[in-house]
Scaffold this motif. Structure first.
Motif, short mmCIF file in Angstrom:
data_model
loop_
_atom_site.label_atom_id
_atom_site.label_comp_id
_atom_site.label_asym_id
_atom_site.label_seq_id
_atom_site.Cartn_x
_atom_site.Cartn_y
_atom_site.Cartn_z
N HIS A 34 31.78 -5.32 -61.92
CA HIS A 34 31.92 -6.10 -63.16
C HIS A 34 31.88 -7.59 -62.86
CE1 HIS A 34 33.79 -8.06 -66.60
NE2 HIS A 34 33.46 -6.99 -67.32
N ASP A 35 32.74 -8.04 -61.94
CA ASP A 35 32.83 -9.47 -61.66
C ASP A 35 31.55 -10.00 -61.02
OD1 ASP A 35 35.34 -9.18 -62.65
OD2 ASP A 35 36.38 -10.07 -60.95
N LEU A 36 30.90 -9.16 -60.24
CA LEU A 36 29.72 -9.59 -59.52
C LEU A 36 28.49 -9.70 -60.42
CD1 LEU A 36 28.46 -10.21 -56.69
CD2 LEU A 36 27.92 -7.76 -56.55
N LEU A 37 28.34 -8.76 -61.34
CA LEU A 37 27.09 -8.66 -62.10
C LEU A 37 27.21 -8.87 -63.60
CD1 LEU A 37 25.78 -5.48 -60.25
CD2 LEU A 37 24.70 -7.72 -60.16
N VAL A 38 28.29 -8.41 -64.20
CA VAL A 38 28.34 -8.36 -65.66
C VAL A 38 28.29 -9.75 -66.32
CG1 VAL A 38 29.79 -7.73 -67.64
CG2 VAL A 38 29.38 -6.08 -65.81
N PRO A 39 28.99 -10.78 -65.81
CA PRO A 39 28.89 -12.08 -66.48
C PRO A 39 27.45 -12.58 -66.62
CG PRO A 39 30.74 -12.09 -64.98
CD PRO A 39 29.99 -10.81 -64.73
N GLU A 40 26.66 -12.45 -65.55
CA GLU A 40 25.27 -12.90 -65.62
C GLU A 40 24.42 -11.96 -66.47
OE1 GLU A 40 22.13 -15.44 -65.16
OE2 GLU A 40 24.24 -15.74 -64.62
N ILE A 41 24.72 -10.65 -66.42
CA ILE A 41 24.02 -9.70 -67.28
C ILE A 41 24.24 -10.07 -68.75
CG2 ILE A 41 24.01 -7.31 -68.11
CD1 ILE A 41 24.55 -6.43 -65.23
N PHE A 42 25.50 -10.37 -69.09
CA PHE A 42 25.82 -10.73 -70.47
C PHE A 42 25.13 -12.03 -70.87
CE2 PHE A 42 28.59 -12.96 -73.52
CZ PHE A 42 28.51 -12.05 -74.58
N LYS A 43 25.12 -13.00 -69.97
CA LYS A 43 24.46 -14.28 -70.26
C LYS A 43 22.98 -14.07 -70.55
CE LYS A 43 23.48 -18.76 -68.10
NZ LYS A 43 23.69 -19.60 -66.88
N ARG A 44 22.32 -13.28 -69.71
CA ARG A 44 20.91 -13.01 -69.91
C ARG A 44 20.66 -12.19 -71.17
NH1 ARG A 44 17.81 -12.45 -65.28
NH2 ARG A 44 16.26 -11.52 -66.69
N LEU A 45 21.54 -11.24 -71.43
CA LEU A 45 21.40 -10.39 -72.61
C LEU A 45 21.43 -11.23 -73.88
CD1 LEU A 45 21.31 -7.40 -73.69
CD2 LEU A 45 23.80 -7.55 -73.83
N ILE A 46 22.39 -12.12 -73.99
CA ILE A 46 22.53 -12.94 -75.19
C ILE A 46 21.37 -13.94 -75.31
CG2 ILE A 46 23.99 -14.62 -76.35
CD1 ILE A 46 24.91 -11.66 -76.41
N GLN A 47 20.84 -14.37 -74.19
CA GLN A 47 19.68 -15.27 -74.24
C GLN A 47 18.45 -14.56 -74.77
OE1 GLN A 47 19.35 -16.64 -70.19
NE2 GLN A 47 20.76 -18.37 -70.49
N GLU A 48 18.21 -13.34 -74.31
CA GLU A 48 16.98 -12.63 -74.65
C GLU A 48 17.12 -11.72 -75.86
OE1 GLU A 48 15.08 -10.84 -71.27
OE2 GLU A 48 15.97 -12.30 -69.88
N ALA A 49 18.33 -11.25 -76.11
CA ALA A 49 18.58 -10.38 -77.27
C ALA A 49 19.83 -10.88 -77.98
CB ALA A 49 18.75 -8.92 -76.83
N PRO A 50 19.74 -12.01 -78.66
CA PRO A 50 20.92 -12.71 -79.18
C PRO A 50 21.74 -11.93 -80.21
CG PRO A 50 18.89 -13.67 -80.05
CD PRO A 50 18.49 -12.74 -78.96
N ASN A 51 21.14 -10.92 -80.85
CA ASN A 51 21.87 -10.15 -81.85
C ASN A 51 22.45 -8.85 -81.29
OD1 ASN A 51 21.29 -11.95 -84.06
ND2 ASN A 51 19.19 -11.16 -84.02
N SER A 52 22.32 -8.66 -80.00
CA SER A 52 22.83 -7.44 -79.37
C SER A 52 24.25 -7.68 -78.86
CB SER A 52 21.92 -7.02 -78.22
OG SER A 52 21.91 -8.03 -77.22
#
Length: 308
Positions: free
Chosen positions: A110-128
């Motif tokens: 979680h600490d290693l990957l999820v923050p950046e995954i969430f950042k990218r997710l909101i950038q590319e799929a802002p309504n998800s």
């Protein structure tokens, strides 16, 4: 056979029934579904009345399925798969998506990957949106039941005939200590004399370190066994204890600790992304897998241990 209104068997209730069957627990099912325990109990009572069968018998802390439930499982899986297929799309546009993506993992992943995954997710799929689940020891094959999109883990499932396992990164272990309380364990003897905190996910309390030491007639004192690395870090902080964990935790969970090379030879730790084979051709799922792999490729290098 009793004549029932079969259209009253809705997908949500069948999905809940599948989770109780897998987890053998109403409480765990409620936690993983994000609802109250009373809500799950009410839905289960409704199904009992509808099907004319107790469905599960409580034995100790476990919910044991009846023969009726055992006989229903294959059919339930087919129905749930059919419902999912009704919603499958021929293409996927992240910019227009309002989907919720889900990952199951432990605190390190979680600490290693999820923050950046969430950042990218909101950038590319802002309504998800993104939901993460804590990995539980009793939990198995979450992808099989549609509970999560992906699992991030260091040890892939053994019964993986219907799962796809992809290595996404590698790390090695180092030994952390609180430098404000103790000196570095500079020798194997000092390492063995110290109290240790370890991560214990199941009933097997022997780690690779303990097996290595045992084979040589040695042992260490394990004073604390925790459910995750965060718990171990909390216990080690302010004490003379040691904790051996992946090196990249020096930038997250163990960021305020000193560390040394572990005086026991340890193989690198591989971390994996696991998902169900039925999602192989899903445009939505493939897009999310590619996003996670892209994040993993950009991870900073693991730390190089100083020589003892």
């Amino acid at each position: 056979m009793k004549n029932i209104d079969h259209l009253s068997l809705d997908g949500r209730s069948l999905y809940m029934l599948r989770q109780i069957y897998e987890l053998r627990s109403v409480t765990e099912t409620a936690r993983l579904l994000g609802v109250t325990q009373s809500s799950v109990s009410h839905s289960l009572d409704r199904l009992r009345g509808l099907l004319g069968d107790p469905l599960f018998i409580k034995v100790g802390r476990s919910m044991v399925p009846t023969e009726r439930v055992e006989a229903m499982m294959d059919g339930i899986d087919q129905v749930l798969q059919g419902i999912e297929d009704l919603y499958s799309q021929s293409d996927f546009n992240p910019a227009q998506s309002k989907d919720r993506f889900s990952i199951i993992c432990n605190d390190f992943e979680h600490d290693l990957l999820v923050p950046e995954i969430f950042k990218r997710l909101i950038q590319e799929a802002p309504n998800s949106s993104l939901r993460t689940h804590q990995r539980h020891v009793t939990q198995t094959s979450s992808q099989c039941n549609g509970l999560v999109d992906l699992e991030l883990c260091p040890y892939p499932p053994q019964d993986a005939a219907d799962l796809v396992i992809s290595k996404i990164c590698t790390d090695h272990q180092i030994t952390y200590y609180d430098a404000s309380v103790r000196d570095a364990p500079d020798t194997l003897e000092q390492f063995l004399e110290a109290d240790h905190a370890i991560l214990c996910l199941g009933h097997d309390e022997d780690t690779h370190i303990d097996r290595y030491l045992k084979a040589r007639g040695l042992s260490r004192k394990v004073s604390y066994l925790g459910p995750n690395f965060s718990a171990a870090a909390t216990l080690v902080r302010g004490s003379n204890m040691l904790a051996t964990a992946p090196s990249r935790m020096a930038n997250s969970i163990f960021r305020d600790f000193a560390w040394v090379k572990t005086p026991v030879p340890l193989d690198p730790i591989d971390f994996y992304m696991v998902w169900h084979v039925r999602n192989r051709h899903s445009p939505r799922h493939k897009w999310f897998r590619d996003l996670v792999k892209s994040v993993a490729r950009t991870l900073p290098a693991d730390l190089k241990s100083p020589s003892l």
